[in-house]
Each structure stands twice: as C-alpha cells, then as structure tokens.
Write a protein that holds these residues in place. Structure first.
Motif, PDB file in Angstrom:
ATOM      1  N   GLY A  31       0.816  -1.204   0.000  1.00 12.03           N
ATOM      2  CA  GLY A  31       0.000   0.000   0.000  1.00 12.03           C
ATOM      3  C   GLY A  31       0.856   1.264   0.000  1.00 12.03           C
ATOM      4  N   LEU A  32       0.229   2.354  -0.483  1.00  9.98           N
ATOM      5  CA  LEU A  32       0.847   3.678  -0.488  1.00  9.98           C
ATOM      6  C   LEU A  32      -0.105   4.646   0.189  1.00  9.98           C
ATOM      7  N   ASP A  33       0.413   5.424   1.133  1.00  9.87           N
ATOM      8  CA  ASP A  33      -0.398   6.406   1.855  1.00  9.87           C
ATOM      9  C   ASP A  33       0.184   7.792   1.561  1.00  9.87           C
ATOM     10  N   PHE A  34      -0.609   8.663   0.900  1.00 16.84           N
ATOM     11  CA  PHE A  34      -0.145   9.987   0.500  1.00 16.84           C
ATOM     12  C   PHE A  34      -0.751  11.045   1.408  1.00 16.84           C
ATOM     13  N   ARG A  35       0.063  12.034   1.769  1.00 22.28           N
ATOM     14  CA  ARG A  35      -0.424  13.191   2.528  1.00 22.28           C
ATOM     15  C   ARG A  35       0.582  14.322   2.366  1.00 22.28           C
ATOM     16  N   GLN A  36       0.122  15.530   2.696  1.00 17.91           N
ATOM     17  CA  GLN A  36       0.959  16.714   2.593  1.00 17.91           C
ATOM     18  C   GLN A  36       1.587  17.018   3.937  1.00 17.91           C
ATOM     19  N   GLY A  37       2.914  17.204   3.955  1.00 19.40           N
ATOM     20  CA  GLY A  37       3.636  17.461   5.180  1.00 19.40           C
ATOM     21  C   GLY A  37       3.504  18.891   5.666  1.00 19.40           C
ATOM     22  N   PRO A  38       4.071  19.199   6.827  1.00 18.04           N
ATOM     23  CA  PRO A  38       3.940  20.541   7.404  1.00 18.04           C
ATOM     24  C   PRO A  38       4.615  21.626   6.566  1.00 18.04           C
TER      25      PRO A  38
ATOM     26  N   GLU B 295       5.581  19.565   1.617  1.00 18.35           N
ATOM     27  CA  GLU B 295       6.126  18.452   0.864  1.00 18.35           C
ATOM     28  C   GLU B 295       5.128  17.307   0.802  1.00 18.35           C
ATOM     29  N   LEU B 296       5.349  16.413  -0.163  1.00 17.63           N
ATOM     30  CA  LEU B 296       4.545  15.206  -0.268  1.00 17.63           C
ATOM     31  C   LEU B 296       5.205  14.110   0.549  1.00 17.63           C
ATOM     32  N   GLU B 297       4.442  13.504   1.460  1.00 21.97           N
ATOM     33  CA  GLU B 297       4.917  12.389   2.264  1.00 21.97           C
ATOM     34  C   GLU B 297       4.204  11.121   1.817  1.00 21.97           C
ATOM     35  N   VAL B 298       4.983  10.102   1.506  1.00 19.09           N
ATOM     36  CA  VAL B 298       4.450   8.827   1.043  1.00 19.09           C
ATOM     37  C   VAL B 298       4.933   7.746   1.995  1.00 19.09           C
ATOM     38  N   ASP B 299       3.995   7.034   2.624  1.00 17.94           N
ATOM     39  CA  ASP B 299       4.316   5.892   3.477  1.00 17.94           C
ATOM     40  C   ASP B 299       4.126   4.617   2.676  1.00 17.94           C
ATOM     41  N   LEU B 300       5.166   3.812   2.579  1.00 14.43           N
ATOM     42  CA  LEU B 300       5.138   2.558   1.836  1.00 14.43           C
ATOM     43  C   LEU B 300       5.016   1.408   2.829  1.00 14.43           C
ATOM     44  N   ASP B 301       3.954   0.606   2.692  1.00 22.62           N
ATOM     45  CA  ASP B 301       3.705  -0.550   3.547  1.00 22.62           C
ATOM     46  C   ASP B 301       4.166  -1.811   2.831  1.00 22.62           C
ATOM     47  N   PHE B 302       4.895  -2.658   3.551  1.00 22.39           N
ATOM     48  CA  PHE B 302       5.449  -3.879   2.983  1.00 22.39           C
ATOM     49  C   PHE B 302       4.966  -5.088   3.771  1.00 22.39           C
ATOM     50  N   ALA B 303       4.835  -6.182   3.064  1.00 20.24           N
ATOM     51  CA  ALA B 303       4.634  -7.478   3.695  1.00 20.24           C
ATOM     52  C   ALA B 303       5.987  -8.152   3.733  1.00 20.24           C
TER      53      ALA B 303
ATOM     54  N   TYR C  46      -1.552   6.630  -9.735  1.00 19.07           N
ATOM     55  CA  TYR C  46      -2.239   7.454  -8.745  1.00 19.07           C
ATOM     56  C   TYR C  46      -2.041   8.920  -9.119  1.00 19.07           C
ATOM     57  N   SER C  47      -3.131   9.657  -9.283  1.00 19.85           N
ATOM     58  CA  SER C  47      -3.067  11.094  -9.533  1.00 19.85           C
ATOM     59  C   SER C  47      -3.026  11.820  -8.200  1.00 19.85           C
ATOM     60  N   LEU C  48      -2.037  12.740  -8.046  1.00 19.42           N
ATOM     61  CA  LEU C  48      -1.807  13.357  -6.748  1.00 19.42           C
ATOM     62  C   LEU C  48      -2.074  14.861  -6.768  1.00 19.42           C
ATOM     63  N   GLY C  49      -1.173  15.640  -7.392  1.00 21.08           N
ATOM     64  CA  GLY C  49      -1.286  17.089  -7.347  1.00 21.08           C
ATOM     65  C   GLY C  49      -0.978  17.656  -5.979  1.00 21.08           C
TER      66      GLY C  49
ATOM     67  N   GLN D 202       1.721  12.888 -10.446  1.00 19.09           N
ATOM     68  CA  GLN D 202       1.210  11.533 -10.355  1.00 19.09           C
ATOM     69  C   GLN D 202       2.355  10.574 -10.081  1.00 19.09           C
ATOM     70  N   VAL D 203       2.014   9.335  -9.728  1.00 18.97           N
ATOM     71  CA  VAL D 203       3.003   8.291  -9.493  1.00 18.97           C
ATOM     72  C   VAL D 203       2.521   7.039 -10.212  1.00 18.97           C
ATOM     73  N   THR D 204       3.467   6.355 -10.850  1.00 16.29           N
ATOM     74  CA  THR D 204       3.175   5.142 -11.595  1.00 16.29           C
ATOM     75  C   THR D 204       3.993   4.004 -11.010  1.00 16.29           C
ATOM     76  N   ALA D 205       3.334   2.864 -10.742  1.00 17.76           N
ATOM     77  CA  ALA D 205       4.003   1.689 -10.181  1.00 17.76           C
ATOM     78  C   ALA D 205       4.252   0.678 -11.293  1.00 17.76           C
TER      79      ALA D 205
END
Length: 508
Positions: A30-37, A40-48, A81-84, A90-93
C-alpha cells in the motif's frame, strides 16, 4: 519407504519456500499519501516483509523521480495514482523482474529523502526534504530510522590511497549522458577507453570505493545512450563497466578531482562520417592470399581488379607475402607500398608507383620546371575597362603588398589610367587569365537606393490668376456699320460682379 518420501517432499517444499522468499523478500502492499507541514509530499510505503533496499535517482528534464525497491513484488491495487500535492503530479508503479519501480512525475526538480520507520518506509518529496542526490541508494543499514533503531554500518579501515567520494549521473540538454566521478584528491590515474560494442571501461588505478557506492547504477530511464554503470573492485583499483546502446560519441575529461565521461548521441549519417574520417579507405573489397609473390605482380592484380592503369617505376622490386581477407583495395595497395617504402600518385585513371624519395624528387623537378617556364614565358599586355569600382583600388589589390594579396608574377606590372578608369596589365598569358577571372568577381555593381524629391511653390495670389474670358460681336446700323464688342473677366472681376448683384461672396 513412505516416511522417506514424505521427508523428501517436505525438504523440497522447504527449499522452494526459501528460494521464493529469496526471490521476493517483500511485497509492496500500500501507499499512503499526505501533505507534510512544509508543503512536501509524504508517502508511506507498507510492505509485507522486511523493508527492501531502496535505490533512487532523479532527472531534471523531464522532471521525474524514480524509486527502485529491490527484491520486491508489486501488490498495489492500482497502477497509477493522480496526486497534485507538493509539486508531484502523479506516481506510476511498475514491476520489472524482482524489483518494483515507482516513477513520480514532478512539476520541476524537487529534493527528496527516505526514512525507515519500523516495517514502513517514508518518502518525502519537495518542501523541506533534504536532497539525497542523484542515483543514490538507501538500505536499512544506512537510512535514518524513526520508531526502530538499526545498527550502524561498520567503518572501513582507513586508506592512504585516493578514494571515490561521489558518483553522479546527469542528462544533458541535448540528450547526452554524463557520468561524473568525484575523488577525494586530484591527480588520480584514470584510464577511459571504449571496449567492444556499446561498452566503455574506466580504470581508476589504486582507487578505493566506499561500500555505500559499490552498487549497480541503472540509468536507463534518463533517456541517454548510457544504460548501466557497474563498479568492479579489484587489486589494482576500481573499474567502471559502462554499458551503452545506440550510436554515440564518447568524450572523457579529467579536471582536478572530477572525472567526466560523456556519451553524445549521434545520427547514422554522422556516425558514418566519423568512421570515414578514422578509416579513409573506400575502395571495393578484395581478398589476397599469396606466399612470396613479387610486388610488381601484386600491383598488376590490383590494377586488373580496379580497372585502373598502373605505371610502376624500374625501382619497384622485392617480394611480399599477403593474407588479406575482404579489405578495401586501396588499403591493400597502401599496405603493400608501405611495406617496401613505396608511394603512389593518381592522375585520372592512372596510378604511378615508385619509391617515396623518387616521387618526391620528381615532383620537385616538376615544380622547378614550372617556375622556369613562367620565367621564360613571353609577356602580354591587356587593357581592362573597370565599370563600377575604382581602377586605382583594383590595381592596389592586384599589386599586393601590405594591403593586397598579389596576383602578378615577379615580372608582371599594372598601371592605371584615371581619366578612363582603365587598367593596363602586363604579364604572362596564364597569369592575365587569372587576373581577369578575379576582376569579374570584384568589378560588380553595388546596390544603391535612389531618392527623388520635388519642390512645389504655392502663393495666395495664384487663384486670382485663374478665370475665363467672354466675347460678343453684332452689326449696328446706327453706328454706321458693323460693331464688335469684346469683354473679359478674370476671377476677381466675376467675384466683384457677383457681390454687386447679390451682396455676398456665395460663389467662389
């Protein structure tokens, strides 16, 4: 027997499980997108599984950031994923082999960094993110940690020799790939050469490579002729094996502490031109395989193959052994001549072969004979009418000296008749022809602009001189015969009459 088979099957399944885990150590879930303080764009990458090795690099044109997750499967539900957010569009996997690649399309060059937080990886792009550089690598032992702690990488023993400080790759504005290697000191012995097809080798003699830079750099996404850079550590230093693709021209420069290797893409026509400059032989290919054959016989074979006439001097002697396979005939001729100190001159469809010293002496004699003929040739005179230029200026060019290039021989003369703008030239017939051909180019009309003007004088009394005259005649018996009466009126008289009759100047 059955228990033995069960044990073997269990061992095979265990090996398959271990090999599967080795092929894909983790899975991106999974990818979790949010805007930092700081925006900046912060992306959390979840791994199994464990956090994989991370390799990232950035290009500026087009602005793009690529993150490679080594030995990782792609388990994301979506591909794009379209971000803006924070300048990231955007980001492409993508999944290639045993790695997963995330490609971020940026609005412009932005810094980025990665941090490991437990079993998650946080990627920050733009804003206050500290730039990790281009073509860098982040591993669980080298990235900054948050919630969990990792053991620091062991220090390498200090070395007294030079070492590599940084390996940077950039894309030029014209599509060139530029590899920049920075050392900790100047004067490093670096030897760069092209080895084989689409491969460049850079030998860095007695140079140490830090463990953090000892990795394979995949730069294929930069869109340059260079595709992959592989450092190889050996006893005598470090060798950079650079793999390219397509047609390119390689240039390497070393200045101070930096070594720059650049691959410039070239077109097929330019590549063929470069090959012709390096290999000037263009004749039809021939195969010669002879043992202890006379040189004159080889020359006869080449002349028969090309259809050219060949004249060999009496001094051409000797024997030669040849084993040439599919080479241009002019190269074969050059090899045979050089092996026996011979040279050739081609005039039309005739090739003259003689020893190099004999040919040089013959050309020297021809030059001296030509000079003697010019000295003994009769002088002729020619009158040239200069049409557009000044005869004095043209004469200065013909005479030469400090202000001209000189067209006359030592016996030639030129005089000027200023009244008729005519040149009087006296020289040999050949030299006069040369002067006349030059004058045809110099004595030409210069383009000019013609300006015409007309002056018109107008006064207020001019209108009073415009008018009309009337006349009449009739016979009158009382006057004793014919009577003729004529009267006239110019414009101001008509005006006076009109005023007297109507009291205004309504008619002009």
């Amino acid at each position: 027997m059955r228990s033995l088979i069960i044990k073997r099957v269990a061992a095979v399944l265990a090996l398959l499980a271990v090999s599967g885990a080795a092929l894909a150590a983790s899975t991106l879930q999974g990818l979790d997108f949010r805007q930092g303080p700081s925006g900046e764009l912060e992306v959390d990458l979840d791994f199994a599984g464990a956090v994989p090795e991370v390799r990232g690099y950035r290009i500026d044109d087009p602005a793009r950031l690529t993150i490679d997750l080594m030995e990782t499967d792609n388990g994301l539900p979506e591909r794009r994923y379209s971000l803006g957010i924070g300048g990231v569009q955007q980001v492409t996997a993508l999944e290639a082999g045993s790695r997963t690649r995330l490609v971020f399309d940026l609005e412009g060059p932005l810094p980025y960094n990665t941090r490991q937080q437990g079993d998650r990886l946080r990627l920050a792009i733009g804003g206050g993110a500290a730039d990790t550089g281009v073509a860098t690598t982040a591993t669980p032992s080298t990235v900054a940690t948050g919630a969990s702690t990792t053991e620091p990488a062991p220090r390498q023993p200090a070395s007294t020799g030079p070492s590599v400080e940084d390996i940077d790759f950039r894309r030029g504005s014209d599509g060139a790939g530029r590899l920049i290697v920075t050392f900790d000191r100047a004067g490093v012995d670096a030897r760069v050469r092209e080895s084989g097809s689409n491969r460049i080798t850079a030998e860095l003699m007695d140079v140490d490579l830090p463990r953090s830079l000892d990795q394979v750099y995949d730069v294929s996404d930069f869109g340059t002729p260079l595709q992959r850079i592989t450092p190889l550590v050996g006893r005598n230093g470090v060798t950079l094996d650079i793999q390219g693709s397509g047609d390119y021209a390689m240039v390497s420069t070393q200045s101070g502490r930096q070594l720059t290797i650049e691959a410039q893409p070239v077109t097929r026509q330019e590549q063929e031109r470069r090959v012709r400059e390096q290999f000037p032989y263009t004749g039809e290919r021939i195969t010669l395989n002879f043992q202890d054959i006379e040189v004159r016989s080889v020359l006869a074979i080449i002349a028969d193959f090309t259809g050219l006439n060949l004249v060999a001097s009496d001094s051409v002697q000797g024997r030669v052994t040849l084993n040439l396979q599919d080479v241009p005939w002019d190269q074969a001729l050059d090899l045979v001549l050089k092996s026996h100190g011979l040279a050739s001159r081609q005039e039309g469809n005739v090739i003259v072969v003689a020893p190099a010293a004999e040919l040089a002496q013959r050309e020297q004699l021809e030059l001296q004979s030509r000079e003697q003929l010019e000295t003994l040739a009769p002088l002729e005179s020619e009158y040239v009418q200069v049409k557009y230029a000044k005869a004095e200026d043209i004469a200065a060019l013909i005479r030469g000296g400090d202000n001209g290039f000189g067209l006359l021989t030592e016996r030639g003369k030129v005089a000027v008749d200023a009244r008729t703008n005519t040149l009087l030239i006296q020289d040999t017939a050949d030299q006069i022809d040369t002067v006349l051909s030059t004058l045809e180019r110099l004595d030409v009309a210069v383009r000019q602009v013609q300006i015409e003007a007309r002056i018109v004088v107008a006064t207020q009394s001019a209108t009073r001189q415009l008018g009309v005259s009337w006349g009449a005649s009739s016979p009158d018996a009382r006057m004793g015969g014919a009577f003729r009466f004529e009267w006239g009126c110019i414009w101001h008289c008509a005006e006076w009459w009109y005023v007297r009759r109507y009291g205004s100047r309504g008619c002009r």
